[in-house]
Design a protein around this motif. Structure first.
Motif, PDB file in Angstrom:
ATOM      1  N   ALA A 114      51.139  59.237  36.534  1.00 11.08           N
ATOM      2  CA  ALA A 114      51.325  60.168  35.548  1.00 11.08           C
ATOM      3  C   ALA A 114      52.784  60.445  35.211  1.00 11.08           C
ATOM      4  O   ALA A 114      53.446  60.236  34.337  1.00 11.08           O
ATOM      5  CB  ALA A 114      50.542  61.386  35.815  1.00 11.08           C
ATOM      6  N   LEU A 115      53.493  60.369  36.441  1.00 11.51           N
ATOM      7  CA  LEU A 115      54.882  60.669  36.417  1.00 11.51           C
ATOM      8  C   LEU A 115      55.595  59.480  35.879  1.00 11.51           C
ATOM      9  O   LEU A 115      56.600  59.500  35.119  1.00 11.51           O
ATOM     10  CB  LEU A 115      55.396  61.251  37.888  1.00 11.51           C
ATOM     11  N   GLN A 116      55.126  58.270  36.436  1.00 13.72           N
ATOM     12  CA  GLN A 116      55.789  57.081  35.789  1.00 13.72           C
ATOM     13  C   GLN A 116      55.575  56.926  34.400  1.00 13.72           C
ATOM     14  O   GLN A 116      56.459  56.345  33.661  1.00 13.72           O
ATOM     15  CB  GLN A 116      55.199  55.836  36.746  1.00 13.72           C
ATOM     16  N   SER A 117      54.265  57.308  34.022  1.00 14.46           N
ATOM     17  CA  SER A 117      53.880  57.176  32.575  1.00 14.46           C
ATOM     18  C   SER A 117      54.737  57.899  31.708  1.00 14.46           C
ATOM     19  O   SER A 117      55.024  57.761  30.688  1.00 14.46           O
ATOM     20  CB  SER A 117      52.405  57.449  32.516  1.00 14.46           C
ATOM     21  N   TYR A 118      54.932  59.154  32.098  1.00 11.22           N
ATOM     22  CA  TYR A 118      56.005  59.940  31.267  1.00 11.22           C
ATOM     23  C   TYR A 118      57.264  59.290  31.250  1.00 11.22           C
ATOM     24  O   TYR A 118      57.935  59.401  30.128  1.00 11.22           O
ATOM     25  CB  TYR A 118      56.128  61.297  32.046  1.00 11.22           C
ATOM     26  N   VAL A 119      57.720  58.631  32.295  1.00 12.05           N
ATOM     27  CA  VAL A 119      58.908  58.100  32.263  1.00 12.05           C
ATOM     28  C   VAL A 119      59.000  56.874  31.087  1.00 12.05           C
ATOM     29  O   VAL A 119      59.761  57.130  30.188  1.00 12.05           O
ATOM     30  CB  VAL A 119      59.286  57.331  33.474  1.00 12.05           C
ATOM     31  N   HIS A 120      57.980  56.148  31.095  1.00  7.73           N
ATOM     32  CA  HIS A 120      57.981  55.018  30.137  1.00  7.73           C
ATOM     33  C   HIS A 120      57.788  55.385  28.495  1.00  7.73           C
ATOM     34  O   HIS A 120      58.047  55.063  27.813  1.00  7.73           O
ATOM     35  CB  HIS A 120      56.785  54.108  30.501  1.00  7.73           C
ATOM     36  N   ALA A 121      56.875  56.465  28.622  1.00  7.46           N
ATOM     37  CA  ALA A 121      56.588  57.306  27.421  1.00  7.46           C
ATOM     38  C   ALA A 121      57.726  57.727  26.462  1.00  7.46           C
ATOM     39  O   ALA A 121      57.788  57.492  25.246  1.00  7.46           O
ATOM     40  CB  ALA A 121      55.754  58.717  27.554  1.00  7.46           C
ATOM     41  N   VAL A 122      59.052  57.837  27.083  1.00  5.45           N
ATOM     42  CA  VAL A 122      60.204  58.102  26.330  1.00  5.45           C
ATOM     43  C   VAL A 122      61.410  57.462  26.569  1.00  5.45           C
ATOM     44  O   VAL A 122      62.465  57.712  26.238  1.00  5.45           O
ATOM     45  CB  VAL A 122      60.456  59.637  26.705  1.00  5.45           C
ATOM     46  N   ASP A 123      61.086  56.307  27.298  1.00  2.61           N
ATOM     47  CA  ASP A 123      62.236  55.309  27.433  1.00  2.61           C
ATOM     48  C   ASP A 123      62.360  54.226  26.396  1.00  2.61           C
ATOM     49  O   ASP A 123      61.320  53.564  26.331  1.00  2.61           O
ATOM     50  CB  ASP A 123      61.995  54.753  28.828  1.00  2.61           C
ATOM     51  N   PRO A 124      63.181  54.400  25.549  1.00  6.76           N
ATOM     52  CA  PRO A 124      63.143  53.163  24.522  1.00  6.76           C
ATOM     53  C   PRO A 124      63.307  51.718  24.858  1.00  6.76           C
ATOM     54  O   PRO A 124      62.971  50.958  24.082  1.00  6.76           O
ATOM     55  CB  PRO A 124      64.560  53.656  23.817  1.00  6.76           C
ATOM     56  N   ALA A 125      63.761  51.648  26.123  1.00 10.59           N
ATOM     57  CA  ALA A 125      63.409  50.269  26.606  1.00 10.59           C
ATOM     58  C   ALA A 125      62.307  49.856  27.240  1.00 10.59           C
ATOM     59  O   ALA A 125      62.084  48.642  27.454  1.00 10.59           O
ATOM     60  CB  ALA A 125      64.680  50.265  27.822  1.00 10.59           C
ATOM     61  N   SER A 126      61.367  50.615  27.324  1.00 13.98           N
ATOM     62  CA  SER A 126      60.078  50.310  28.089  1.00 13.98           C
ATOM     63  C   SER A 126      59.251  49.686  26.802  1.00 13.98           C
ATOM     64  O   SER A 126      58.883  50.502  25.819  1.00 13.98           O
ATOM     65  CB  SER A 126      59.389  51.686  28.596  1.00 13.98           C
ATOM     66  N   PRO A 127      58.377  48.767  27.321  1.00 15.14           N
ATOM     67  CA  PRO A 127      57.395  48.295  26.360  1.00 15.14           C
ATOM     68  C   PRO A 127      56.355  49.317  26.039  1.00 15.14           C
ATOM     69  O   PRO A 127      55.590  49.407  24.865  1.00 15.14           O
ATOM     70  CB  PRO A 127      56.631  47.269  27.116  1.00 15.14           C
ATOM     71  N   ASP A 128      56.195  50.558  26.757  1.00 12.65           N
ATOM     72  CA  ASP A 128      55.403  51.707  26.459  1.00 12.65           C
ATOM     73  C   ASP A 128      55.980  52.933  25.916  1.00 12.65           C
ATOM     74  O   ASP A 128      55.387  54.098  25.884  1.00 12.65           O
ATOM     75  CB  ASP A 128      54.377  51.947  27.714  1.00 12.65           C
ATOM     76  N   TYR A 129      57.062  52.823  25.304  1.00 16.33           N
ATOM     77  CA  TYR A 129      57.818  53.701  24.644  1.00 16.33           C
ATOM     78  C   TYR A 129      56.589  53.908  23.440  1.00 16.33           C
ATOM     79  O   TYR A 129      56.512  53.201  22.741  1.00 16.33           O
ATOM     80  CB  TYR A 129      59.045  53.219  24.106  1.00 16.33           C
ATOM     81  N   LEU A 130      56.450  55.400  23.437  1.00 18.28           N
ATOM     82  CA  LEU A 130      55.335  55.635  22.428  1.00 18.28           C
ATOM     83  C   LEU A 130      56.086  56.039  20.803  1.00 18.28           C
ATOM     84  O   LEU A 130      57.284  56.059  20.686  1.00 18.28           O
ATOM     85  CB  LEU A 130      54.815  56.977  22.987  1.00 18.28           C
ATOM     86  N   LEU A 131      55.306  56.023  20.045  1.00 19.89           N
ATOM     87  CA  LEU A 131      55.791  56.205  18.693  1.00 19.89           C
ATOM     88  C   LEU A 131      56.122  57.640  18.216  1.00 19.89           C
ATOM     89  O   LEU A 131      55.310  58.140  17.761  1.00 19.89           O
ATOM     90  CB  LEU A 131      54.680  55.492  17.806  1.00 19.89           C
ATOM     91  N   TRP A 132      57.057  58.236  18.637  1.00 10.45           N
ATOM     92  CA  TRP A 132      57.684  59.448  18.333  1.00 10.45           C
ATOM     93  C   TRP A 132      58.106  59.516  16.921  1.00 10.45           C
ATOM     94  O   TRP A 132      58.025  60.456  16.357  1.00 10.45           O
ATOM     95  CB  TRP A 132      58.673  59.756  19.527  1.00 10.45           C
ATOM     96  N   ARG A 133      58.843  58.383  16.568  1.00  9.83           N
ATOM     97  CA  ARG A 133      59.725  58.528  15.202  1.00  9.83           C
ATOM     98  C   ARG A 133      59.078  57.843  13.994  1.00  9.83           C
ATOM     99  O   ARG A 133      59.695  57.545  13.103  1.00  9.83           O
ATOM    100  CB  ARG A 133      60.982  58.044  15.732  1.00  9.83           C
ATOM    101  N   GLY A 134      57.687  57.600  14.050  1.00 12.85           N
ATOM    102  CA  GLY A 134      57.129  57.131  12.716  1.00 12.85           C
ATOM    103  C   GLY A 134      56.231  58.225  12.139  1.00 12.85           C
ATOM    104  O   GLY A 134      56.526  59.063  11.962  1.00 12.85           O
ATOM    105  N   HIS A 135      54.754  57.497  12.323  1.00 17.90           N
ATOM    106  CA  HIS A 135      53.856  58.543  11.434  1.00 17.90           C
ATOM    107  C   HIS A 135      53.845  60.004  12.108  1.00 17.90           C
ATOM    108  O   HIS A 135      53.907  60.519  13.355  1.00 17.90           O
ATOM    109  CB  HIS A 135      52.482  58.028  11.751  1.00 17.90           C
TER     110      HIS A 135
END
Length: 417
Positions: A114-135
């Motif tokens: 989960a901690l690593q997932s939080y890192v990926h969630a907000v890292d713009p360089a990660s393939p798993d950067y989440l869609l914060w700035r769209g819909h």
């Protein structure tokens, strides 16, 4: 209990649909089996998501399923829905102290992922950067994302590195761009502000106070809350209203936030009382077989219906009319009634759209399989340790099981608060 025994107990429990509480002859067996079943099921729900996202591979491996009536919004919203909703329900379990049991080892693995997932969630360089700035849907699921950090700060927030914390704060503040409609979305905005307030950041008192004021105005009595100007007979009191109202008020009270009326302690206590009354209805909805009424929007959220009941159990705030043994038995029975159907999961153990099994036609225009992970909210009581009385109390029949077996049960009356 060895890990293989832990998982075996969960699988055995899942296979006994309709068995409900343990037999009278073996009351001591029920608490162990109940916890093993619930923990095993939550692990099954969470593991594929966290195993993938901790490596930055959720988008790569999570097979998207959209409702047949999908409204055409960017499908990438599904990944924030999946992680945010799942981690919110999972977080109290992860907050338990580490131990050397099989369950403890599972929690440790999931927490690290989960901690690593939080890192990926907000890292713009990660393939798993989440869609914060769209819909604008991101506002909804960001609230579950931050709710988890409020529920398990020592397990999920404090261990994060400074860069990740800074990025999370920036993304959450950035969602102030979304103007929430005057429905349940007000609480999503307020939850994010409560998180910012809790960690010492500047919070928007308008977003906090507006949510509290409107939810109070929408309260129509006897535990039920409208969603905006119109009453909907559905489970949004479970999915959003009661749990988030209480948590927002708690943070405001703790930090003496500016408030528009009276004292926050009184309002928080009133919110708890109203949630307790609503939870009495939830307990009475559970049939002798563990089924419950399939009505209203977002029915595919499955056992998230029981979030208030599980939350009050976790907080030791169950209504006086409900014993821990009967609530635990009812919750386990309801989970078995839903999750005994194998088609709730794909072959890779990701959740599908449906209710008691795969049924995409039940999806709403905003539904995707990421949305389904809010079902984790029904597992909040796992945040109580295995030694807690919620798990060790003898199994008891819940209201409908008593009523339909000819046994005495309590009458029910409306309340005036």
């Amino acid at each position: 209990m060895h890990k293989r025994d832990f998982m075996k107990a969960a699988l055995v429990g899942a296979a006994t649909l309709g068995s409900g509480a343990a037999s009278v002859a073996k009351p001591a067996a029920a608490p162990v089996d109940d916890r093993a079943y619930m923990a095993g099921l939550l692990e099954k729900i969470a593991s594929p998501v966290l195993a993938a996202m901790s490596k930055g591979e959720l988008k790569k491996t999570f097979p998207l399923e959209l409702s047949p009536t999908w409204d055409g919004r960017e499908s990438g919203v599904a990944y924030l829905e999946c992680f945010g909703r799942m981690i919110s329900g999972l977080s109290p379990w992860l907050a338990l102290p580490e131990d050397a049991t099989a369950e403890g080892k599972v929690r440790k693995r999931l927490t690290e992922q989960a901690l690593q997932s939080y890192v990926h969630a907000v890292d713009p360089a990660s393939p798993d950067y989440l869609l914060w700035r769209g819909h604008g849907q991101a506002l909804v699921d960001s609230a579950y994302f931050t709710q988890a950090l409020l529920r398990a700060p020592k397990a999920l927030w404090e261990p994060l590195d400074a860069t990740t914390k800074k990025r999370i704060i920036e993304e959450i503040k950035g969602l102030r761009r979304v103007n929430p409609p005057f429905i349940n979305w007000l609480l999503f905005a307020a939850m994010n502000e409560a998180f910012l307030l809790q960690i010492g950041e500047e919070a928007d008192p308008m977003r906090l106070n507006t949510a509290v004021r409107m939810i109070d105005e929408w309260y129509i009595g006897d535990g039920w809350i409208k969603d905006g100007a119109t009453f909907h007979f559905d489970y949004y009191g479970s999915f959003v209203m009661h749990p988030m109202m209480i948590q927002v008020l708690e943070v405001m009270e703790a930090h003496k936030a500016p408030f528009w009326k009276d004292d926050l302690t009184k309002w928080r206590e009133l919110a708890v009382k109203r949630a307790q009354r609503y939870s009495e209805h939830l307990e009475r909805f559970v049939s002798p077989e563990g089924t419950f009424p399939p009505f209203g929007r977002s029915l595919t959220y499955r056992t998230a219906v029981f979030q208030p009941l599980a939350m009050l159990a976790l907080r030791k705030q169950l209504p006086a009319k409900l014993s821990e043994g009967q609530v635990r038995s009812a919750l386990v029975a309801a989970h078995k009634a839903v999750f005994s159907q194998p088609s709730n999961f794909t072959k890779d153990s990701f959740l599908t759209i449906g209710f008691a099994g795969h049924n995409p036609a039940l999806g709403d225009w905003y539904s995707n399989n990421g949305s389904m992970y809010i079902t984790a909210e029904g597992f909040l009581a796992l945040g109580l340790p295995a030694s807690d009385s919620f798990w060790t109390a003898p199994a008891q029949a819940w209201t409908q099981k008593l009523a339909f077996s000819g046994q005495p049960f309590q009458k029910d009356y409306a309340v005036d608060y």
